[in-house]
Design an enzyme around this catalytic site. Structure first.
Site, PDB file in Angstrom:
ATOM      1  N   ALA A  98      -1.748  -0.505  -1.147  1.00  0.00           N
ATOM      2  CA  ALA A  98      -2.847  -1.261  -0.545  1.00  0.00           C
ATOM      3  C   ALA A  98      -3.312  -0.631   0.774  1.00  0.00           C
ATOM      4  O   ALA A  98      -2.767   0.374   1.233  1.00  0.00           O
ATOM      5  CB  ALA A  98      -2.423  -2.703  -0.337  1.00  0.00           C
ATOM      6  N   HIS A  99      -4.282  -1.259   1.377  1.00  0.00           N
ATOM      7  CA  HIS A  99      -4.921  -0.743   2.594  1.00  0.00           C
ATOM      8  C   HIS A  99      -3.946  -0.633   3.761  1.00  0.00           C
ATOM      9  O   HIS A  99      -3.115  -1.505   3.972  1.00  0.00           O
ATOM     10  CB  HIS A  99      -6.128  -1.606   2.996  1.00  0.00           C
ATOM     11  CG  HIS A  99      -5.843  -3.076   3.062  1.00  0.00           C
ATOM     12  ND1 HIS A  99      -5.874  -3.778   4.224  1.00  0.00           N
ATOM     13  CD2 HIS A  99      -5.518  -3.965   2.092  1.00  0.00           C
ATOM     14  CE1 HIS A  99      -5.608  -5.044   3.979  1.00  0.00           C
ATOM     15  NE2 HIS A  99      -5.378  -5.182   2.694  1.00  0.00           N
ATOM     16  N   SER A 100      -4.079   0.469   4.496  1.00  0.00           N
ATOM     17  CA  SER A 100      -3.345   0.722   5.740  1.00  0.00           C
ATOM     18  C   SER A 100      -1.842   0.900   5.536  1.00  0.00           C
ATOM     19  O   SER A 100      -1.082   0.892   6.498  1.00  0.00           O
ATOM     20  CB  SER A 100      -3.589  -0.393   6.772  1.00  0.00           C
ATOM     21  OG  SER A 100      -4.967  -0.596   6.953  1.00  0.00           O
TER      22      SER A 100
END
Lengths: 353, 353, 353
Positions: free
Chosen positions: A246-248
């Site tokens: 997922a993001h980051s």
């Protein structure tokens, strides 16, 4: 234009192969070797290897013509090549007999490559590849047919992108990266803010994805771009099929993620990490170095370096083993407790008399 | 033909930005702002935001030039923009500085669009898009390169389809829907009838998929067509990557499904549903409104509105927490019970004497 | 060039349909039938079916014009078609009214097909299909737009490959196989050997993938090639969406794998296997014939034929049911045990007096 690699088995001898592998051999060095195989499938002309002593029995019965064995191993039946690291030598032998299919360098006339693209030497760009503006591709990289490259992407040297790989805008990919079919890099992170009316406002995903050198990513795995900053897969990390990053998120270096594992937003994972299949790591978790998470575990809090955990919610592996040895007894335990209760009541009644 | 959006950071000031966000500001309104950032990464010229008081410490140390803060917040170090909903204002600021990459309107000469297609105004159809017969595409919709549209599909207005999206025959998509790379809509439902000889007869999947307005679907997620009737993702529902939605399922509106969750055939989920990652919902389950299912849960029966459950098999969240607090003690518990048993035996023997 | 199948509902009568299904009918044979439907959605002109007696009530209220029912069923309200296997007859009726969309035979001018390809009769090769060297495609097979076929692939007769299917080098596919959108066959197995410096050496994946006759594989499912030898999906096995099949795995024949299940390297699964959704099977496991694994289970050791297991780690289904009935009582159990302990102490003290 393309000449597929035929991988016709080369012929060699035990002696030549031992020299190639930089190993000592025993037995008839002129024995011809045509291919490599597993112990169970081996036939005449095949080379096999013995990594663990427990397979020695199979080695006694194999039809193979030669075997790579540990230094100290003795085997009279067939010629042997002696290696300090039999598996590593076997990989080298595999590479001698087999090269994976790679198309020839050149840009296919049916590829659509923006004139603003910077292309290195000996790059192969297949049919139906689309490369949008301001993309850089390093020397020796291979884009199989049907790769979609969005604008401002940087691809390093000797990168391999298989069919149906999506590389979204601004993604940066290091050298010697392998992306299998259907990999998505840089899809929007799953970020929403709940509004008063119950609807969800999309949080713009302004960040990017960075894939460092020597990373390999399995088929249909997805890596989301960050909302702000970067999602980073660090050097040498290997990711299996159908994994969600997922993001980051930050992972690695030199980590291993087995298939169908998912890591939620903003979690950070240290080096030499190993996740079995179908592991779930929630958002904003920090995991130290050299952590092992057993397959199917669901992590619930930060894990210090050296942790080895299992279960969902996760437990230390020793606690987990004890607990799960006990769970099948739970039903009998309840009956046992009921019986004990009755016995106590009896005793109490007796004493009351 | 395409001019990729460069997203060069715009320059503005605290005062201008506050006006744009319809907020009051404090401090030097002329402070220049070039970009938005997170608290930890912020540098000079960046705008950050404080959503929760627990991050206030980071705000005291940030290098950012300004911050969006709650109405009542006081901060002298840097100029502040005061908002009733700091996160919502920050999203607006993000949108001010950043627009996701979108290709220009127009039909790429290398797209193959059936002459029977009805295309609205300002539609962008990228290279290597294939549109089969009798398809409708509404105003302002964007098909990135490599989208496969089967016959008789309806796509609403301002829909975005990324590369390698498959939209199978008869699928209907509302307005402002976003489909990330590799999404499959309308693949056959997994329906088979076992024959006497043990083989499986395929049940024709005659139904369709309906995606309502404002739905977003993550990369490589799959939504199967119904056997009869419809699979429906209702208005405003957001689905993450690698999610499986089986035939005849209904979800939403305004629901959230995190990555790698799967919902089996014919299950119905109400509004404002939240599923954590890797949740499994079996077939023919009915789930009410505003239900929350924790990550990795496996549902075993219908859930009334307002349920909050966890575990596999699922339990009410409070029961689950109690049970899982107890499980690590299970091993010691068994030893404890054995000891109690011996003590009871001793007592019994004494009383028998 | 392509004439999409319109699937205009055909009109027939109860009598004609009964004859087509080789069944006896009761009631007015001239009743017109236009379509098939489910009990809950049926309208005038629709045919429905009663598979299980528990739905008989719905049948009494349906708006349908006729119903397929078991041989012994009596129903006066509407005409009935009597079948020994109502579901199988219903599937035949479904096939009568509905044919899934299939493009016409022919090679689209925008397909790129190597001149070395051997193509059977009545093959359909859609736009933007890429076929590399030395590929064979059998009679009647259909490649929808955007299929990527690597060199030396063999595809049997009447195979259907949907958009964005990847078939990697040397893969062999039998007859009547259906591959849904985004399926990947032959991606590299996830095989690495750890080096002394902590990095991972890639093990060349020299093997292939074999898909036998009548296999169906769901959208975005991945099947890895073997390191040595073969990954095999045997005859008649049906695999749902987003499933992971690792290197050197063997499955089937006539097995069912529900969505998001994963099978790790070298595991072997017998015939008539059923795996619920999100099941995980680790590497080097042997599973016998007619085994059932409940959804979300995590297997930990070999399973003999006839096993029915659930849970992670898995237990025999009966043990699992007992254990999981007990788990919610665990918290109270601990309190109970504490109380018993106190009562024992009291008794002990009394006896000591």
């Amino acid at each position: 234009m393309k000449r597929p690699h035929k991988n016709r088995p080369k012929s060699t001898t035990v002696e030549e192969l031992a020299r190639h592998l930089n190993c000592r051999f025993e037995g008839d060095g002129n024995t011809p070797i045509h291919d490599v195989s597993s112990l169970e499938r081996a036939d005449k002309g095949d080379l096999v290897f013995l990594a663990e002593p427990k397979y020695r029995n199979s080695l006694e019965k194999t039809k193979a013509s030669a075997a790579i064995v540990p230094i100290e191993e003795k085997l009279d039946r067939i010629p042997t090549i002696h290696s300090e690291h039999p598996y590593v030598s076997f990989i080298k032998a595999l590479e001698f007999f087999y090269t994976p299919y790679r198309p020839e360098p050149g840009i296919h006339p049916q590829a659509l490559v923006s004139p603003s693209t910077t292309i290195g030497k000996d790059v192969s760009i297949g049919a139906f590849v689309f490369i949008d503006e301001d993309v850089e591709i390093g020397d020796g990289s291979i884009l199989f047919p049907f790769v979609s490259v969005y604008p401002r992407v940087k691809i390093g040297k000797e990168v391999v992108c298989h069919s149906f790989v999506s590389i979204r805008e601004n993604t940066r990919i290091g050298n010697r990266v392998i992306l299998h079919n259907g990999v998505v890099l840089g899809s929007d992170g799953f970020g929403f803010q709940k509004a008063k009316d119950g609807s969800h406002i999309k949080i713009p995903q302004k960040g990017i994805v960075i894939i460092e050198d020597d990373v390999e990513i399995g088929a249909n795995t997805t890596v989301d771009r960050a909302a702000l900053g970067e999602t980073v897969i660090k050097r040498g990390t290997k990711i299996d099929n159908l994994v969600q990053v997922a993001h980051s998120v930050e992972i690695g270096p030199d980590s291993i993620l087995a298939a169908q594992t998912g890591i939620a937003g903003s979690s950070k994972v240290g080096k030499n990490f190993i996740a079995g299949g179908q592991v779930g790591i929630p958002d904003h978790i920090t995991i130290g170095d050299s952590v092992i998470i057993a397959a199917k575990s669901g992590i619930t809090k930060n894990l210090p370096s050296g942790s080895f955990v299992s279960g969902s919610p996760h437990l230390d592996i020793r606690t987990w083993r004890k607990a799960w040895a006990a769970i099948p007894q739970l039903y009998d335990l309840i009956r046992e407790i009921r019986k004990l209760k009755k016995r106590i009541e009896k005793l109490e009644n007796k004493l009351r008399e």
